[in-house]
Design a protein around this motif. Structure first.
Motif, PDB file in Angstrom:
ATOM      1  N   MET A   4     -15.076  95.347  31.751  1.00  0.00           N
ATOM      2  CA  MET A   4     -14.637  96.444  30.892  1.00  0.00           C
ATOM      3  C   MET A   4     -13.353  96.109  30.133  1.00  0.00           C
ATOM      4  SD  MET A   4     -14.672  99.791  30.089  1.00  0.00           S
ATOM      5  CE  MET A   4     -13.427 100.751  29.231  1.00  0.00           C
ATOM      6  N   LEU A   5     -12.314  95.714  30.851  1.00  0.00           N
ATOM      7  CA  LEU A   5     -11.024  95.490  30.219  1.00  0.00           C
ATOM      8  C   LEU A   5     -11.070  94.305  29.263  1.00  0.00           C
ATOM      9  CD1 LEU A   5      -8.124  96.422  29.987  1.00  0.00           C
ATOM     10  CD2 LEU A   5      -7.549  94.950  31.939  1.00  0.00           C
ATOM     11  N   ALA A  27      -8.917 102.265  30.132  1.00  0.00           N
ATOM     12  CA  ALA A  27      -9.700 101.033  30.263  1.00  0.00           C
ATOM     13  C   ALA A  27      -9.331 100.283  31.541  1.00  0.00           C
ATOM     14  CB  ALA A  27      -9.490 100.142  29.042  1.00  0.00           C
ATOM     15  N   ILE A  28      -8.049 100.248  31.869  1.00  0.00           N
ATOM     16  CA  ILE A  28      -7.609  99.579  33.100  1.00  0.00           C
ATOM     17  C   ILE A  28      -8.181 100.292  34.324  1.00  0.00           C
ATOM     18  CG2 ILE A  28      -5.586  99.119  34.545  1.00  0.00           C
ATOM     19  CD1 ILE A  28      -4.013  98.641  31.933  1.00  0.00           C
ATOM     20  N   ARG A  29      -8.129 101.632  34.305  1.00  0.00           N
ATOM     21  CA  ARG A  29      -8.665 102.390  35.456  1.00  0.00           C
ATOM     22  C   ARG A  29     -10.169 102.190  35.596  1.00  0.00           C
ATOM     23  NH1 ARG A  29     -10.555 103.513  39.202  1.00  0.00           N
ATOM     24  NH2 ARG A  29     -10.516 105.422  40.483  1.00  0.00           N
ATOM     25  N   LEU A  30     -10.885 102.200  34.490  1.00  0.00           N
ATOM     26  CA  LEU A  30     -12.336 102.002  34.545  1.00  0.00           C
ATOM     27  C   LEU A  30     -12.681 100.581  34.957  1.00  0.00           C
ATOM     28  CD1 LEU A  30     -13.329 103.995  31.343  1.00  0.00           C
ATOM     29  CD2 LEU A  30     -13.814 104.655  33.707  1.00  0.00           C
ATOM     30  N   ASP A  31     -11.879  99.624  34.551  1.00  0.00           N
ATOM     31  CA  ASP A  31     -12.100  98.236  34.955  1.00  0.00           C
ATOM     32  C   ASP A  31     -11.937  98.106  36.473  1.00  0.00           C
ATOM     33  OD1 ASP A  31     -12.354  95.324  33.887  1.00  0.00           O
ATOM     34  OD2 ASP A  31     -10.626  95.238  35.254  1.00  0.00           O
ATOM     35  N   THR A  32     -10.925  98.776  37.026  1.00  0.00           N
ATOM     36  CA  THR A  32     -10.725  98.774  38.479  1.00  0.00           C
ATOM     37  C   THR A  32     -11.929  99.393  39.186  1.00  0.00           C
ATOM     38  OG1 THR A  32      -8.326  98.905  38.222  1.00  0.00           O
ATOM     39  CG2 THR A  32      -9.242  99.599  40.346  1.00  0.00           C
ATOM     40  N   LEU A  33     -12.418 100.506  38.644  1.00  0.00           N
ATOM     41  CA  LEU A  33     -13.586 101.158  39.240  1.00  0.00           C
ATOM     42  C   LEU A  33     -14.800 100.241  39.192  1.00  0.00           C
ATOM     43  CD1 LEU A  33     -15.096 103.529  40.439  1.00  0.00           C
ATOM     44  CD2 LEU A  33     -15.282 104.522  38.144  1.00  0.00           C
ATOM     45  N   GLN A  34     -14.989  99.544  38.085  1.00  0.00           N
ATOM     46  CA  GLN A  34     -16.095  98.579  38.005  1.00  0.00           C
ATOM     47  C   GLN A  34     -16.017  97.570  39.138  1.00  0.00           C
ATOM     48  OE1 GLN A  34     -16.145  96.588  34.216  1.00  0.00           O
ATOM     49  NE2 GLN A  34     -17.754  97.933  33.439  1.00  0.00           N
ATOM     50  N   LYS A  35     -14.853  97.017  39.337  1.00  0.00           N
ATOM     51  CA  LYS A  35     -14.698  95.992  40.377  1.00  0.00           C
ATOM     52  C   LYS A  35     -15.000  96.561  41.760  1.00  0.00           C
ATOM     53  CE  LYS A  35     -11.406  92.948  37.992  1.00  0.00           C
ATOM     54  NZ  LYS A  35     -11.620  93.474  36.645  1.00  0.00           N
ATOM     55  N   GLU A  36     -14.577  97.818  41.994  1.00  0.00           N
ATOM     56  CA  GLU A  36     -14.856  98.450  43.283  1.00  0.00           C
ATOM     57  C   GLU A  36     -16.355  98.658  43.477  1.00  0.00           C
ATOM     58  OE1 GLU A  36     -10.717 101.066  43.627  1.00  0.00           O
ATOM     59  OE2 GLU A  36     -12.554 101.993  42.869  1.00  0.00           O
ATOM     60  N   LEU A  37     -17.036  99.135  42.447  1.00  0.00           N
ATOM     61  CA  LEU A  37     -18.474  99.368  42.547  1.00  0.00           C
ATOM     62  C   LEU A  37     -19.239  98.055  42.708  1.00  0.00           C
ATOM     63  CD1 LEU A  37     -18.788 102.102  39.789  1.00  0.00           C
ATOM     64  CD2 LEU A  37     -19.342 102.432  42.203  1.00  0.00           C
ATOM     65  N   GLU A  38     -18.826  97.037  41.982  1.00  0.00           N
ATOM     66  CA  GLU A  38     -19.528  95.750  42.042  1.00  0.00           C
ATOM     67  C   GLU A  38     -19.277  95.039  43.366  1.00  0.00           C
ATOM     68  OE1 GLU A  38     -19.372  95.170  37.196  1.00  0.00           O
ATOM     69  OE2 GLU A  38     -18.018  94.030  38.484  1.00  0.00           O
ATOM     70  N   LYS A  70     -13.191 108.585  23.893  1.00  0.00           N
ATOM     71  CA  LYS A  70     -13.758 108.783  25.235  1.00  0.00           C
ATOM     72  C   LYS A  70     -15.160 108.205  25.345  1.00  0.00           C
ATOM     73  CE  LYS A  70     -13.436 113.253  24.971  1.00  0.00           C
ATOM     74  NZ  LYS A  70     -12.970 113.315  23.560  1.00  0.00           N
ATOM     75  N   SER A  71     -16.014 108.519  24.375  1.00  0.00           N
ATOM     76  CA  SER A  71     -17.394 108.013  24.421  1.00  0.00           C
ATOM     77  C   SER A  71     -17.431 106.503  24.262  1.00  0.00           C
ATOM     78  CB  SER A  71     -18.236 108.681  23.330  1.00  0.00           C
ATOM     79  OG  SER A  71     -18.384 110.062  23.573  1.00  0.00           O
ATOM     80  N   MET A  72     -16.550 105.959  23.439  1.00  0.00           N
ATOM     81  CA  MET A  72     -16.483 104.506  23.279  1.00  0.00           C
ATOM     82  C   MET A  72     -16.139 103.835  24.606  1.00  0.00           C
ATOM     83  SD  MET A  72     -13.897 102.007  23.121  1.00  0.00           S
ATOM     84  CE  MET A  72     -12.445 102.928  22.592  1.00  0.00           C
ATOM     85  N   LEU A  73     -15.160 104.379  25.326  1.00  0.00           N
ATOM     86  CA  LEU A  73     -14.792 103.817  26.620  1.00  0.00           C
ATOM     87  C   LEU A  73     -15.938 103.955  27.618  1.00  0.00           C
ATOM     88  CD1 LEU A  73     -11.140 105.157  26.803  1.00  0.00           C
ATOM     89  CD2 LEU A  73     -11.806 102.756  26.642  1.00  0.00           C
ATOM     90  N   MET A  74     -16.639 105.086  27.567  1.00  0.00           N
ATOM     91  CA  MET A  74     -17.786 105.265  28.456  1.00  0.00           C
ATOM     92  C   MET A  74     -18.874 104.244  28.142  1.00  0.00           C
ATOM     93  SD  MET A  74     -19.012 107.131  30.946  1.00  0.00           S
ATOM     94  CE  MET A  74     -18.554 108.863  30.960  1.00  0.00           C
ATOM     95  N   ASP A  75     -19.116 103.997  26.857  1.00  0.00           N
ATOM     96  CA  ASP A  75     -20.097 102.981  26.463  1.00  0.00           C
ATOM     97  C   ASP A  75     -19.737 101.620  27.046  1.00  0.00           C
ATOM     98  OD1 ASP A  75     -21.704 104.670  24.965  1.00  0.00           O
ATOM     99  OD2 ASP A  75     -20.656 104.267  23.085  1.00  0.00           O
ATOM    100  N   LEU A  76     -18.460 101.237  26.902  1.00  0.00           N
ATOM    101  CA  LEU A  76     -18.021  99.941  27.419  1.00  0.00           C
ATOM    102  C   LEU A  76     -18.157  99.881  28.934  1.00  0.00           C
ATOM    103  CD1 LEU A  76     -14.779  99.168  25.351  1.00  0.00           C
ATOM    104  CD2 LEU A  76     -17.012  98.069  25.152  1.00  0.00           C
ATOM    105  N   PHE A  77     -17.754 100.952  29.598  1.00  0.00           N
ATOM    106  CA  PHE A  77     -17.826 100.977  31.061  1.00  0.00           C
ATOM    107  C   PHE A  77     -19.260 100.812  31.536  1.00  0.00           C
ATOM    108  CE2 PHE A  77     -18.687 103.616  34.840  1.00  0.00           C
ATOM    109  CZ  PHE A  77     -17.937 102.929  35.768  1.00  0.00           C
ATOM    110  N   HIS A  78     -20.165 101.604  30.990  1.00  0.00           N
ATOM    111  CA  HIS A  78     -21.541 101.587  31.470  1.00  0.00           C
ATOM    112  C   HIS A  78     -22.238 100.275  31.119  1.00  0.00           C
ATOM    113  CE1 HIS A  78     -25.848 102.801  31.681  1.00  0.00           C
ATOM    114  NE2 HIS A  78     -25.414 103.451  32.744  1.00  0.00           N
ATOM    115  N   SER A  79     -22.009  99.779  29.907  1.00  0.00           N
ATOM    116  CA  SER A  79     -22.717  98.565  29.480  1.00  0.00           C
ATOM    117  C   SER A  79     -22.238  97.319  30.216  1.00  0.00           C
ATOM    118  CB  SER A  79     -22.560  98.366  27.965  1.00  0.00           C
ATOM    119  OG  SER A  79     -21.205  98.119  27.622  1.00  0.00           O
ATOM    120  N   THR A  80     -20.992  97.321  30.692  1.00  0.00           N
ATOM    121  CA  THR A  80     -20.466  96.139  31.389  1.00  0.00           C
ATOM    122  C   THR A  80     -20.489  96.285  32.910  1.00  0.00           C
ATOM    123  OG1 THR A  80     -18.198  97.001  31.159  1.00  0.00           O
ATOM    124  CG2 THR A  80     -18.980  95.491  29.455  1.00  0.00           C
TER     125      THR A  80
END
Length: 371
Positions: A4-5, A27-38, A70-80
């Protein structure tokens, strides 16, 4: 696929996005969440060492005005996000599915249908992502606290959502709101609330060179509002036939069909809005639900169209008072729409509002009556 980041920073470096401190924090917070989920995935590091964790990662609630990314960040989060157990959906569509599932569950379940419905939703989903969480009817409000408590606390689903409102303003002044307040407490306790509420509306960059009033009626005018819709929603033009629709709640027991509804943009025909028997509650619901409305097929009106003209006046008043952006295809300029008939003199106030709604100053306003 980069995370994400990394993707966000690449867009900044290429000039596709402007640097924005609120967006970067999200973006930093969502990137952290990605790493936790993965890491927690069956093939991830923690999954390999310990099996699936008992505690799910904390969710994220991003809120802010129209065009803040907001939607742009959600797109990046979900797609990555590189897990299979993920689902992204529009909030309205999700709640419609929930109500349908509850009706089916009641046929075979004695007692509360929410736990089995939540279990079914969570069966193949660890991360549930919503665009535009908004609550504007009592049917949703009455079940959301229990439904999301089941999803988050019992089923271990991580929720990521966007909204135009902070949590404490959801379903504000709604009927029986006391039943909804536990849901706000759930958000505060189980999700990180991230504001993206600065003064810049980045969405204006996408429509800045587009006129909002298109005349005369015809293919060229239609193509212009189609372009506006796809710029505002990021929906691929070649996939136009799959743009979702919506049944918008009007009060407790009525709904209005919205032929195209996506990311706070609603598309309507003049005939649907003003040739049918509608009133202020219908138009207020539209103004509250959509930051941008596209109306196609506004005709010339005369003495035989006084009812349609009166409804159009009420509609524009509601849109104007809620700072809704308006795109339209029409048979003529606003001052030529209704020049003779009952109320034609009073219609000049509507003409003035329609002209103001085309101005840069109006388009820069945030959505909402009390913004």
């Amino acid at each position: 696929m980069s995370g994400m980041l990394a993707r966000y920073e690449k867009l900044i470096a290429s000039g596709e996005l402007r640097a924005d401190p609120d967006q970067r924090r999200a973006a930093i917070r969502l990137d952290t969440l990605q790493k936790e989920l993965e890491a927690d995935a069956p093939g991830g590091l923690l999954g390999q060492l310990f099996g699936r964790k008992k505690e799910r990662p904390q969710g994220v609630y991003m809120w802010g005005g129209v065009g803040r990314g907001k939607s742009m960040l959600m797109d990046l989060f979900h797609s990555t996000l590189t897990i299979n157990e993920k689902r992204r959906t529009h909030f309205h569509a999700f709640m419609q599915d929930v109500h349908a599932a509850m009706r089916e569950a009641r046929k075979s379940v004695s007692g509360d249908p929410i736990p089995p419905v939540a279990e079914a939703i969570a069966q193949d989903v660890r991360c549930l992502a919503f665009d535009e969480m908004v609550v504007n009817n009592s049917a949703d409000a009455m079940i959301m606290s229990r439904l999301f408590s089941q999803l988050i606390c019992e089923q271990g689903v991580t929720i990521v959502t966007t909204s135009n409102r902070p949590p404490h303003d959801l379903y504000k002044d709604g009927l029986n709101r006391e039943h909804f307040l536990p849901f706000i407490d759930l958000i505060d306790g189980e999700m990180d609330v991230l504001p993206l509420n600065g003064p810049t509306d980045y969405r204006l960059d996408r429509i800045g060179d587009l006129a909002t009033w298109h005349t005369p009626l015809g293919d060229e005018a239609t193509e212009k509002v189609r372009e506006a819709f796809f710029r505002l929603t990021d929906f691929a033009p070649e996939d136009a036939e799959h743009v979702p629709s919506e049944e918008l709640a009007i009060g407790a027991k009525r709904t209005m069909h919205v032929p195209k509804s996506l990311k706070g943009v609603g598309v309507f025909s003049f005939k649907r809005l003003c040739a049918e028997a509608r009133g202020a509650p219908d138009y207020l619901a539209i103004a509250q639900a959509f930051h941008t409305v596209i109306i196609v097929g506004i005709p010339l009106m005369g003495p035989d169209s006084r009812n349609e003209a009166a409804r159009f006046v009420t509609l524009i008043d509601a849109l104007y008072e809620h700072r809704v952006k308006l795109f339209a295809t029409a048979a003529a300029a606003p001052d030529q729409l209704y020049t003779a008939g009952d109320g034609s003199f009073e219609f000049q106030r509507t003409v003035s509002r329609l002209n103001e709604m085309q101005s840069d100053e109006y388009l820069a306003l945030g959505h909402g009556a009390d913004y």
